[in-house]
Design a protein around this motif. Sequence first.
Motif, PDB file in Angstrom:
ATOM      1  N   CYS A 151      -8.006  -5.093  -6.434  1.00 48.37           N
ATOM      2  CA  CYS A 151      -6.860  -5.434  -7.298  1.00 48.37           C
ATOM      3  C   CYS A 151      -5.518  -5.130  -6.641  1.00 48.37           C
ATOM      4  N   TYR A 152      -5.515  -4.347  -5.558  1.00 46.55           N
ATOM      5  CA  TYR A 152      -4.224  -3.878  -5.024  1.00 46.55           C
ATOM      6  C   TYR A 152      -3.233  -4.989  -4.693  1.00 46.55           C
ATOM      7  N   PRO A 153      -3.662  -6.106  -4.085  1.00 48.99           N
ATOM      8  CA  PRO A 153      -2.655  -7.112  -3.728  1.00 48.99           C
ATOM      9  C   PRO A 153      -2.170  -7.969  -4.902  1.00 48.99           C
ATOM     10  N   CYS A 154      -2.716  -7.776  -6.113  1.00 49.95           N
ATOM     11  CA  CYS A 154      -2.330  -8.716  -7.187  1.00 49.95           C
ATOM     12  C   CYS A 154      -1.036  -8.315  -7.895  1.00 49.95           C
ATOM     13  N   TYR A 155      -0.673  -7.054  -7.869  1.00 55.49           N
ATOM     14  CA  TYR A 155       0.470  -6.604  -8.682  1.00 55.49           C
ATOM     15  C   TYR A 155       1.803  -7.195  -8.187  1.00 55.49           C
ATOM     16  N   ALA A 207       0.847  -1.204   0.000  1.00 53.09           N
ATOM     17  CA  ALA A 207       0.000   0.000   0.000  1.00 53.09           C
ATOM     18  C   ALA A 207       0.880   1.250   0.000  1.00 53.09           C
ATOM     19  N   VAL A 208       2.042   1.141   0.645  1.00 51.48           N
ATOM     20  CA  VAL A 208       2.988   2.267   0.654  1.00 51.48           C
ATOM     21  C   VAL A 208       3.559   2.441  -0.757  1.00 51.48           C
ATOM     22  N   ALA A 209       3.970   1.325  -1.383  1.00 52.98           N
ATOM     23  CA  ALA A 209       4.532   1.402  -2.741  1.00 52.98           C
ATOM     24  C   ALA A 209       3.524   1.996  -3.719  1.00 52.98           C
ATOM     25  N   MET A 210       2.231   1.707  -3.501  1.00 56.99           N
ATOM     26  CA  MET A 210       1.194   2.228  -4.407  1.00 56.99           C
ATOM     27  C   MET A 210       0.792   3.653  -4.052  1.00 56.99           C
ATOM     28  N   ASN A 244      -1.898   9.393  -1.109  1.00 57.54           N
ATOM     29  CA  ASN A 244      -3.034   9.983  -1.827  1.00 57.54           C
ATOM     30  C   ASN A 244      -4.350   9.918  -1.054  1.00 57.54           C
ATOM     31  N   PHE A 245      -4.516   8.860  -0.232  1.00 58.04           N
ATOM     32  CA  PHE A 245      -5.793   8.665   0.473  1.00 58.04           C
ATOM     33  C   PHE A 245      -5.567   8.309   1.943  1.00 58.04           C
ATOM     34  N   PRO A 246      -4.776   9.097   2.679  1.00 59.01           N
ATOM     35  CA  PRO A 246      -4.497   8.728   4.086  1.00 59.01           C
ATOM     36  C   PRO A 246      -5.772   8.684   4.917  1.00 59.01           C
ATOM     37  N   GLN A 247      -6.772   9.463   4.515  1.00 58.09           N
ATOM     38  CA  GLN A 247      -8.030   9.529   5.282  1.00 58.09           C
ATOM     39  C   GLN A 247      -8.846   8.244   5.171  1.00 58.09           C
ATOM     40  N   LEU A 248      -8.539   7.400   4.164  1.00 63.36           N
ATOM     41  CA  LEU A 248      -9.325   6.183   3.937  1.00 63.36           C
ATOM     42  C   LEU A 248      -8.635   4.918   4.437  1.00 63.36           C
ATOM     43  N   ASN A 293     -10.978   1.857 -14.292  1.00 66.98           N
ATOM     44  CA  ASN A 293      -9.798   2.684 -14.040  1.00 66.98           C
ATOM     45  C   ASN A 293      -8.640   2.306 -14.956  1.00 66.98           C
ATOM     46  N   TYR A 294      -7.926   3.323 -15.414  1.00 66.33           N
ATOM     47  CA  TYR A 294      -6.677   3.124 -16.159  1.00 66.33           C
ATOM     48  C   TYR A 294      -5.568   3.733 -15.304  1.00 66.33           C
ATOM     49  N   HIS A 295      -4.605   2.892 -14.878  1.00 64.94           N
ATOM     50  CA  HIS A 295      -3.578   3.365 -13.936  1.00 64.94           C
ATOM     51  C   HIS A 295      -2.318   3.835 -14.655  1.00 64.94           C
ATOM     52  N   LEU A 296      -2.362   3.932 -15.990  1.00 73.04           N
ATOM     53  CA  LEU A 296      -1.133   4.189 -16.773  1.00 73.04           C
ATOM     54  C   LEU A 296      -0.089   3.145 -16.341  1.00 73.04           C
ATOM     55  N   ASP A 297       1.170   3.584 -16.100  1.00 76.50           N
ATOM     56  CA  ASP A 297       2.175   2.600 -15.654  1.00 76.50           C
ATOM     57  C   ASP A 297       2.480   2.766 -14.165  1.00 76.50           C
ATOM     58  N   SER A 298       1.578   3.454 -13.424  1.00 78.61           N
ATOM     59  CA  SER A 298       1.936   3.782 -12.032  1.00 78.61           C
ATOM     60  C   SER A 298       2.050   2.534 -11.153  1.00 78.61           C
ATOM     61  N   PHE A 299       1.105   1.595 -11.252  1.00 83.58           N
ATOM     62  CA  PHE A 299       1.192   0.394 -10.407  1.00 83.58           C
ATOM     63  C   PHE A 299       2.333  -0.511 -10.895  1.00 83.58           C
ATOM     64  N   ALA A 300       2.522  -0.569 -12.215  1.00 86.61           N
ATOM     65  CA  ALA A 300       3.615  -1.395 -12.755  1.00 86.61           C
ATOM     66  C   ALA A 300       4.960  -0.859 -12.279  1.00 86.61           C
ATOM     67  N   LYS A 301       5.095   0.460 -12.247  1.00 84.18           N
ATOM     68  CA  LYS A 301       6.366   1.053 -11.776  1.00 84.18           C
ATOM     69  C   LYS A 301       6.560   0.779 -10.290  1.00 84.18           C
ATOM     70  N   ALA A 302       5.456   0.818  -9.514  1.00 84.93           N
ATOM     71  CA  ALA A 302       5.571   0.592  -8.068  1.00 84.93           C
ATOM     72  C   ALA A 302       6.114  -0.806  -7.773  1.00 84.93           C
ATOM     73  N   PHE A 303       5.834  -1.773  -8.657  1.00 89.79           N
ATOM     74  CA  PHE A 303       6.220  -3.158  -8.375  1.00 89.79           C
ATOM     75  C   PHE A 303       7.240  -3.719  -9.372  1.00 89.79           C
TER      76      PHE A 303
END
Length: 311
Positions: free
Chosen positions: A121-125, A66-69, A74-78, A245-255
């Motif tokens: 989807c967050y844990p799958c990358y 979650a930190v890498a993403m 972006n959403f500390p309140q959630l 949602n389209y994440h561009l390459d942001s999640f791919a770059k994170a992992f």
Amino acid sequence: MSIAPEELAAEIRAQGLIVPTAVSGVVAQGRGFAEVADALVAAIRRLTAGVGEYLRFGAVMPRDQAVAMRYFANFPQLLGSIHCFCGSDAEHRALLRAHDAGEPWADALPPVELVLTPAACYPCYAILAARGAVPAAGYRLQVDATCFRHEPSDDPARLQSFRMQEVVAIGQPDAVVSFREHWLAASADFLARLGLEGDVAPADDPFFGRAAAVMAKAQRERELKFEWRTPVSDAARPTACLSANYHLDSFAKAFGLRFDDGSHAHSACVGFGVERIALALFRTHGMVAEAWPVEVVDLLRLEGTPRADIR
Ligand code: 5GP
Ligand code: ZN
């Protein structure tokens, strides 16, 4: 028999379909609601069965992901953080003494390696990244998770804990964008076959803080998020039941999800909000699922549930 959005909350409570707890946005589902929610999960799994590998996640995921993403940024309140007691006997005795004396004791439960899963989807990358280079054809997945977002509300369509099912694509930019378009259309068609009326609109995420307006504007300008919305509990403000949602390459770059040539993959997902769709069904077709139109009962395979058991 459809119900006005403003009357939905009172009516579903009166029928025992949703039972509030002491905490806003945390509810128990009565049998009738739970059966529809389970039937929806199964129907969505059938709809998306051909997509690819299926992964069901629980309510928690690794904190470092979650930190890498950048979810915490972006959403500390959630974000929900897991804290556990990991101490000795002596530290346990100190904790009890502090508690019994009415003193603060929560410091004895430090954060552990987990947070609550904010999106299915967050844990799958990270799992895919661990398999090595992304294959040329990319990856396609179905994922399912219990999600948490800290947004207390008495709106039955805004829960703190809810189920989300998603289809996910990782691959070349044009391939993941067409996947998102295809699954947004196919999912909207599925909801139409369930008798729900809604529309697709551009959307943005509830970013936190000073950069929020800029990030939301960029998200809309780049057409990164669309939602299928229908009036559920507020006629003036339709509720998002599907998000694409389209994440561009942001999640791919994170992992580090890269193709053989070293270039980063792109990713996209389409998510179903199970409880929101269930609520939309109860509002549209009435409080007794057994009496819903036959094509809806058939699509959800609800037939055979004795009426006395629905409550
Ligand atoms: P997103 O990641 O786009 O915010 O959410 C994906 C989907 O999850 C939404 O389209 C919606 O159907 C569902 N969802 C988001 N927030 C909530 C919520 O507070 N309660 C419920 N029941 N579903 C939600
Ligand atoms: Zn997703």
